[in-house]
Design a protein around this motif. Structure first.
Motif, PDB file in Angstrom:
ATOM      1  N   ALA A  22      -5.803 -16.870  26.934  1.00  0.00           N
ATOM      2  CA  ALA A  22      -5.665 -15.926  25.823  1.00  0.00           C
ATOM      3  C   ALA A  22      -6.249 -16.604  24.604  1.00  0.00           C
ATOM      4  CB  ALA A  22      -4.209 -15.584  25.595  1.00  0.00           C
ATOM      5  N   SER A  23      -6.923 -15.869  23.829  1.00  0.00           N
ATOM      6  CA  SER A  23      -7.603 -16.501  22.720  1.00  0.00           C
ATOM      7  C   SER A  23      -6.663 -16.741  21.553  1.00  0.00           C
ATOM      8  CB  SER A  23      -8.765 -15.623  22.262  1.00  0.00           C
ATOM      9  OG  SER A  23      -9.488 -16.292  21.275  1.00  0.00           O
ATOM     10  N   ALA A  24      -6.950 -17.757  20.804  1.00  0.00           N
ATOM     11  CA  ALA A  24      -6.134 -18.089  19.643  1.00  0.00           C
ATOM     12  C   ALA A  24      -6.961 -17.994  18.380  1.00  0.00           C
ATOM     13  CB  ALA A  24      -5.578 -19.484  19.798  1.00  0.00           C
ATOM     14  N   ASP A  25      -6.285 -18.114  17.256  1.00  0.00           N
ATOM     15  CA  ASP A  25      -6.964 -17.911  15.991  1.00  0.00           C
ATOM     16  C   ASP A  25      -7.249 -19.212  15.244  1.00  0.00           C
ATOM     17  OD1 ASP A  25      -4.903 -15.095  15.747  1.00  0.00           O
ATOM     18  OD2 ASP A  25      -7.034 -15.079  16.147  1.00  0.00           O
ATOM     19  N   SER A  26      -6.426 -20.227  15.481  1.00  0.00           N
ATOM     20  CA  SER A  26      -6.672 -21.478  14.775  1.00  0.00           C
ATOM     21  C   SER A  26      -7.982 -22.076  15.270  1.00  0.00           C
ATOM     22  CB  SER A  26      -5.526 -22.451  15.025  1.00  0.00           C
ATOM     23  OG  SER A  26      -5.434 -22.753  16.383  1.00  0.00           O
ATOM     24  N   ASP A  27      -8.777 -22.583  14.363  1.00  0.00           N
ATOM     25  CA  ASP A  27     -10.057 -23.098  14.798  1.00  0.00           C
ATOM     26  C   ASP A  27     -10.607 -24.089  13.790  1.00  0.00           C
ATOM     27  OD1 ASP A  27     -11.654 -21.843  12.757  1.00  0.00           O
ATOM     28  OD2 ASP A  27     -11.380 -19.967  13.815  1.00  0.00           O
ATOM     29  N   HIS A  28     -11.761 -24.633  14.122  1.00  0.00           N
ATOM     30  CA  HIS A  28     -12.405 -25.604  13.259  1.00  0.00           C
ATOM     31  C   HIS A  28     -13.614 -24.980  12.563  1.00  0.00           C
ATOM     32  CE1 HIS A  28     -10.538 -29.289  15.292  1.00  0.00           C
ATOM     33  NE2 HIS A  28     -10.088 -28.261  15.959  1.00  0.00           N
ATOM     34  N   ASP A  29     -13.838 -23.709  12.717  1.00  0.00           N
ATOM     35  CA  ASP A  29     -15.135 -23.137  12.374  1.00  0.00           C
ATOM     36  C   ASP A  29     -15.190 -22.448  11.018  1.00  0.00           C
ATOM     37  OD1 ASP A  29     -16.567 -23.764  14.806  1.00  0.00           O
ATOM     38  OD2 ASP A  29     -15.157 -22.402  15.764  1.00  0.00           O
ATOM     39  N   HIS A  30     -14.054 -22.144  10.437  1.00  0.00           N
ATOM     40  CA  HIS A  30     -14.073 -21.382   9.191  1.00  0.00           C
ATOM     41  C   HIS A  30     -13.301 -22.113   8.102  1.00  0.00           C
ATOM     42  CE1 HIS A  30     -14.546 -18.367  12.459  1.00  0.00           C
ATOM     43  NE2 HIS A  30     -15.472 -17.922  11.648  1.00  0.00           N
ATOM     44  N   PRO A  31     -13.661 -21.892   6.854  1.00  0.00           N
ATOM     45  CA  PRO A  31     -12.840 -22.421   5.767  1.00  0.00           C
ATOM     46  C   PRO A  31     -11.415 -21.899   5.908  1.00  0.00           C
ATOM     47  CG  PRO A  31     -14.917 -21.553   4.938  1.00  0.00           C
ATOM     48  CD  PRO A  31     -14.824 -21.137   6.378  1.00  0.00           C
ATOM     49  N   ASP A 367     -10.346 -27.511  22.614  1.00  0.00           N
ATOM     50  CA  ASP A 367     -10.388 -26.056  22.551  1.00  0.00           C
ATOM     51  C   ASP A 367      -8.985 -25.470  22.632  1.00  0.00           C
ATOM     52  OD1 ASP A 367     -13.150 -26.634  23.009  1.00  0.00           O
ATOM     53  OD2 ASP A 367     -13.382 -24.523  23.509  1.00  0.00           O
ATOM     54  N   THR A 368      -8.801 -24.371  21.951  1.00  0.00           N
ATOM     55  CA  THR A 368      -7.523 -23.660  21.965  1.00  0.00           C
ATOM     56  C   THR A 368      -7.660 -22.447  22.876  1.00  0.00           C
ATOM     57  OG1 THR A 368      -7.093 -24.313  19.687  1.00  0.00           O
ATOM     58  CG2 THR A 368      -5.848 -22.442  20.532  1.00  0.00           C
ATOM     59  N   VAL A 369      -6.838 -22.375  23.929  1.00  0.00           N
ATOM     60  CA  VAL A 369      -6.956 -21.218  24.813  1.00  0.00           C
ATOM     61  C   VAL A 369      -5.724 -20.332  24.815  1.00  0.00           C
ATOM     62  CG1 VAL A 369      -8.690 -22.206  26.349  1.00  0.00           C
ATOM     63  CG2 VAL A 369      -6.286 -22.606  26.818  1.00  0.00           C
ATOM     64  N   VAL A 370      -4.592 -20.842  24.407  1.00  0.00           N
ATOM     65  CA  VAL A 370      -3.408 -20.002  24.287  1.00  0.00           C
ATOM     66  C   VAL A 370      -2.722 -20.331  22.976  1.00  0.00           C
ATOM     67  CG1 VAL A 370      -1.187 -19.364  25.280  1.00  0.00           C
ATOM     68  CG2 VAL A 370      -3.084 -19.931  26.788  1.00  0.00           C
ATOM     69  N   ARG A 371      -2.423 -19.326  22.203  1.00  0.00           N
ATOM     70  CA  ARG A 371      -1.749 -19.560  20.924  1.00  0.00           C
ATOM     71  C   ARG A 371      -0.234 -19.511  21.123  1.00  0.00           C
ATOM     72  NH1 ARG A 371      -3.722 -13.995  18.302  1.00  0.00           N
ATOM     73  NH2 ARG A 371      -3.178 -12.680  20.032  1.00  0.00           N
TER      74      ARG A 371
ATOM     75  N   ALA B  29      -5.316 -11.671  27.790  1.00  0.00           N
ATOM     76  CA  ALA B  29      -5.464 -11.233  26.415  1.00  0.00           C
ATOM     77  C   ALA B  29      -6.886 -11.459  25.922  1.00  0.00           C
ATOM     78  CB  ALA B  29      -4.485 -11.987  25.532  1.00  0.00           C
ATOM     79  N   PRO B  31      -9.383 -11.695  22.423  1.00  0.00           N
ATOM     80  CA  PRO B  31      -9.199 -12.133  21.041  1.00  0.00           C
ATOM     81  C   PRO B  31      -8.912 -10.942  20.129  1.00  0.00           C
ATOM     82  CG  PRO B  31     -11.200 -13.051  22.001  1.00  0.00           C
ATOM     83  CD  PRO B  31     -10.687 -12.041  22.959  1.00  0.00           C
ATOM     84  N   THR B  39     -14.117 -23.913  19.226  1.00  0.00           N
ATOM     85  CA  THR B  39     -12.849 -24.385  19.771  1.00  0.00           C
ATOM     86  C   THR B  39     -12.085 -23.298  20.522  1.00  0.00           C
ATOM     87  OG1 THR B  39     -11.851 -23.985  17.612  1.00  0.00           O
ATOM     88  CG2 THR B  39     -12.521 -26.231  18.082  1.00  0.00           C
ATOM     89  N   GLN B  40     -12.762 -22.235  20.879  1.00  0.00           N
ATOM     90  CA  GLN B  40     -12.181 -21.244  21.767  1.00  0.00           C
ATOM     91  C   GLN B  40     -13.240 -20.849  22.790  1.00  0.00           C
ATOM     92  OE1 GLN B  40     -10.282 -17.958  19.628  1.00  0.00           O
ATOM     93  NE2 GLN B  40     -10.120 -19.264  17.839  1.00  0.00           N
ATOM     94  N   PRO B  41     -12.837 -20.565  24.012  1.00  0.00           N
ATOM     95  CA  PRO B  41     -13.827 -20.180  25.018  1.00  0.00           C
ATOM     96  C   PRO B  41     -14.513 -18.867  24.659  1.00  0.00           C
ATOM     97  CG  PRO B  41     -11.681 -20.637  26.000  1.00  0.00           C
ATOM     98  CD  PRO B  41     -11.468 -20.571  24.532  1.00  0.00           C
ATOM     99  N   HIS B 430     -19.679 -25.291   9.805  1.00  0.00           N
ATOM    100  CA  HIS B 430     -18.661 -24.282   9.529  1.00  0.00           C
ATOM    101  C   HIS B 430     -19.336 -22.937   9.279  1.00  0.00           C
ATOM    102  CE1 HIS B 430     -15.956 -27.740   8.632  1.00  0.00           C
ATOM    103  NE2 HIS B 430     -15.028 -26.907   9.041  1.00  0.00           N
ATOM    104  N   GLN B 431     -18.626 -21.858   9.594  1.00  0.00           N
ATOM    105  CA  GLN B 431     -19.166 -20.515   9.409  1.00  0.00           C
ATOM    106  C   GLN B 431     -18.433 -19.814   8.272  1.00  0.00           C
ATOM    107  OE1 GLN B 431     -18.923 -18.444  13.189  1.00  0.00           O
ATOM    108  NE2 GLN B 431     -19.139 -20.376  14.285  1.00  0.00           N
TER     109      GLN B 431
END
Lengths: 381, 447
Positions: A22-31, A367-371, B29, B31, B39-41, B430-431
């Motif tokens: 299941a996808s999660a929202d925390s990430d390294h990609d956005h401010p 990687d985050t796969v389950v929140r 689930a 997204p 950091t997500q598949p 970063h995006q």
């Protein structure tokens, strides 16, 4: 034939969906409004330091309220930093090596669009600040005429040092998050850390994990995930791709690989100085999809070579190539009792059991796969 | 290359089975918001920087994070060029004409301009099958082939062959006999791995894939050999429903995640000294267009804004095709800055929108609409012989070219440290924001 295979695999998958992604929202990609740097490593004597970056991507000045967490253990008899009791030898008498947890908080004032950087061993304050306010020029920098006044980043409290850094975007007066909702919530911060060995000229860099603010009541309890979350959730399951410890690097066909894993809990009580009991459960898969498991407590911070997570004998570890049998593997790391964040470091060495033989290293994100469905909480002092 | 139609009856059957079976089981689930995430598949794993040029080599790690088998179709695009004016017997690799301006011969003596840079944009594709939760990897210069007799062990070997044999289970493209072929010659470019339904090659939005690239310096021990940099793949998440087109992913935020409006990168200033080691610092920024067609290179128009710690901005712009690796200067925006720590924003310009100026991001029809220092961008040729040039219609772009909004971009930053040895570290950018214009990624169609 492939259609049949597809149906069979689909049916099998349906039966197993309880454990699927299941996808999660925390990430390294956005401010984001909350940054986590899971690994700060300093050993001045051996030329190791961590370079830290923090940036404001917005067109308005902002402020970050930050917390260094010193996760060193100390000897009960000498007070020195230790890894095991064997480091606590005082004239033949051994003391205990007791885990510690000490936080130091400080503020960073950023002008609009400003990047800032410092060494963990040195900090940043006074004349070193790039935008210093003076009596004649109180707002020396940028389109919005801001300054870094009020910023005083201390050096880490001792060396060697292992610990983490968390930074929360905050109101400049209250030092607490700004009351907000939805798109009005500030998410202006990006961060990066580079762990550097000067002796070898060797740099492992990673981006800070960010949690975006979605709602905030402006109090000192930050709710991460869950119902009425103030920040997006942490990971319940992290995935780490890794090269098995002791495997021969496929490019040089000479060097041996080893990896370090650092995990921190998302829940932290900076006010009461208490530690939540979080356990990391590991499911380790090799290329044959064979699965082995282990678990380990994460008290404040887990920083370990992966083949030392489950045993004191690295060649017998489930993270050892001797046990895994293939070159690469996947570890699914589930936080029990709270969410987790972390970072992985891959090293190449002539002998993976000897840190002094390292020839290169690099960091990468998990990687985050389950929140987490349950909320984590950070309590501010 | 085969073109196959999706079988609507089979698709319907599968959908029905899924609905029935999932009635009492926790669903997989999807997204809440589709993202391009490191950091997500996701359903498309993008590795913007892959190097195998004799100085460095790359290990690609790819993992199926789900409990379902995953079919994968990968497209490797080589963006390396050669300076065509090089003296006979000497080869100078390049990514743009600028790279041919300042080269030295093997003795270190400077050469006159040996350009232009000739790039062929060669794309190669191959397939993989990943069992549930299976991790796998391969070395780019050698590829990998399965040897059923080498199931367990601690090392790979080429055994005198061009392809590497490694312990483990490696199920490659059945047409090539469970293998990935070695890169043909020097390779500097990108890799995109698409999750597909099955051997038909039809795209899937199963969000199973994640990966890492590990770039390693070659050479003798003690001279930097074994120095590595690593970054996570950028994974484009899909909606979980079948894409409208079999072989083209629509990055519109509905079918697949949209591309970012801009990228931001924290880095040291090129030409500065590393504060810890004192090593000399260089920075390489690598960008690939979001829109991808292996049969037709896509242009990207990038505007840089670099801020130092006293918030002093400098900007530059450039148009490139397919794969851009900027080293050092970036039109002078990065070098010799007042402070050691910088932040660079790279923006993919959008047609009819202001870039920079007081109306930054606002719609426009002319530069004057954007305020001082702003630009209003026109359509440009995506593909064709006039790739990257301003255009009014497809006919202005030559065969295969289309006139329209230039592509969004994805990127990786790598810092090179030169001290007693050469070292490096890499991070994806970063995006910030998402593009209003949809991009698309296509495969060559077969598995």
């Amino acid at each position: 034939m492939f259609c049949k295979a597809k149906l069979v695999s689909f049916a099998a998958a349906v039966a197993l969906l309880g454990a699927t992604v299941a996808s999660a929202d925390s990430d390294h990609d956005h401010p984001a409004g909350l940054l986590m740097y899971p690994k700060i490593s300093v050993d001045v004597e051996n030329g190791v330091d961590t370079r830290l970056h923090i940036s404001n991507v917005s067109n308005n000045p902002t402020m970050a309220h930050c917390f260094y967490v010193n996760a060193n253990s100390h000897c009960t008899n000498t007070g020195e930093v230790c890894d095991t009791f064997q480091d606590c030898n005082d004239s033949g008498i051994f003391g205990a090596c007791v885990p510690g947890w000490i936080e130091t908080n400080f503020d960073i004032f950023l002008t609009s669009r400003q990047p800032l950087g410092w060494l963990a061993s040195e900090g940043l304050a006074g004349d070193e600040l790039p935008c210093r306010a003076t009596f004649l020029n109180p707002n020396p920098c940028g389109v919005n005429q801001g300054s870094n006044s009020g910023t005083r980043i201390p050096p880490i409290s001792e060396t060697p040092f292992i610990g983490e850094l968390k930074c929360i975007e905050a109101d400049q007066t209250t030092r607490l998050p700004v009351q907000c909702s939805g798109d009005n919530c500030p998410n202006s911060l990006t961060g990066k850390a580079a762990i550097t060995s000067a002796e070898l000229v060797d740099v492992a860099s990673y981006r800070a994990a960010g949690l975006e603010q979605v709602l905030n009541d402006g109090d000192e309890n930050l709710q991460i995930g869950g119902i009425d979350a103030e920040y997006e959730p942490c990971a319940e399951v992290l995935v780490m791709d890794f090269v098995y410890d002791g495997a021969i690097d496929p490019i040089s066909e000479t060097f041996e690989a080893s990896s370090e894993l650092t995990l921190i809990p998302c829940t932290q009580d900076f006010r009461g100085q208490t530690l939540p009991p979080v356990t990391a459960q590991f499911l380790v898969y090799n290329e044959f999809e064979q699965r082995l498991s282990t678990s380990r407590r994460v008290d404040c911070l887990l920083d370990s070579r992966i083949s030392s997570i489950d045993t004191g004998s690295p060649t017998r570890s489930i993270f050892s190539v001797n046990v895994g049998g293939t070159i690469t593997g996947q570890a699914r790391i589930r936080g029990v009792g709270g969410g987790l964040a972390g970072v992985a470091l891959l090293s190449l060495a002539t002998d993976f059991t000897d840190p002094d033989s390292r020839v290169g290293w690099a960091a990468y994100a998990l990687d985050t796969v389950v929140r987490t469905e349950d909320a984590d909480t950070i309590s501010l002092p | 290359m085969r073109l196959l139609e999706r079988n609507p009856r089979l698709s319907g059957l599968m959908l029905g089975l899924a609905v029935l079976a999932l009635g009492g089981v926790r669903a997989q689930a999807q997204p809440d918001t589709l993202e391009i995430s490191s950091t997500q598949p996701g359903s498309i794993a993008v590795f913007p920087k892959v190097i195998s040029d004799g100085t460095r080599d790359t290990i690609i790690s790819l993992t199926n994070t789900t409990n379902m088998m995953a079919f994968v179709h990968c497209e490797a695009t080589n963006g390396i060029g050669e300076c065509v004016g090089a003296p006979a017997g000497q080869t100078y690799y390049c990514n743009s004409d600028v790279d041919c301006d300042d080269v030295t011969d093997p003795t270190g003596a400077p050469l006159e301009d040996v350009g232009p840079c000739d790039i062929s944009w060669q794309a190669n594709d191959f397939g993989l099958i990943l069992t549930a939760q299976q991790p796998t990897f391969w070395r780019v210069s050698t590829g990998r082939v399965q040897d059923p007799e080498l199931l367990s062990g601690d090392a790979c070997s080429t055994g005198g062959q061009s392809q590497q044999i490694c312990p483990g289970f490696f199920l490659g493209d059945s047409q090539a006999g469970a293998s990935i072929l070695p890169a043909a010659g020097a390779f500097r470019g990108e890799l995109r791995c698409f999750q597909v339904e099955d051997s038909s090659g039809a795209l899937s939005t199963g969000n199973a894939l994640k990966g890492e690239a590990i770039i390693e310096w070659l050479g003798e021990t003690g001279e930097g050999a074994g120095q590595i940099s690593a970054y996570n793949s950028l994974n484009v998440q899909g909606s979980g429903t079948a894409p409208a087109e079999l072989f083209t992913a629509n990055l519109d935020g509905v079918e697949y995640a949209s591309c970012p409006e801009s990228l931001t990168i924290d880095h040291l200033a090129p030409g500065a000294s590393d504060p810890v080691s004192g090593a000399d610092v260089e920075v390489e920024l690598t960008f690939v267009p979001c829109t991808y067609d292996p049969l037709n290179p896509t242009s990207m128009r990038v505007l840089f804004n670099t801020y130092d710690m006293i918030e002093d901005p400098l900007s530059g712009g450039d148009t490139r095709a397919c794969w851009a690796n900027y080293t050092g200067s970036l039109d002078g925006a990065l070098r010799d800055r007042a402070t050691t720590y910088l932040r660079t924003t790279a923006r993919a310009t959008q047609t009819g929108n202001c870039t920079a100026g007081s109306a930054d991001g606002e719609p426009c029809t002319a530069d004057s609409d954007c305020g001082r220092g702003g630009f209003c961008f026109d359509n440009s040729c995506n593909g064709g012989s006039a790739i990257g040039w301003t255009c009014a219609a497809d006919g202005d772009c030559g065969t295969g070219g289309t006139c329209g909004d230039p592509s969004g971009i994805l990127g990786v930053a790598e810092t090179i440290y030169t001290g007693s040895v050469v070292a490096s570290s890499a991070d994806v950018a970063h995006q910030v924001g998402t593009r209003e214009t949809a991009d698309s990624m296509s495969t060559s169609g077969d598995f």
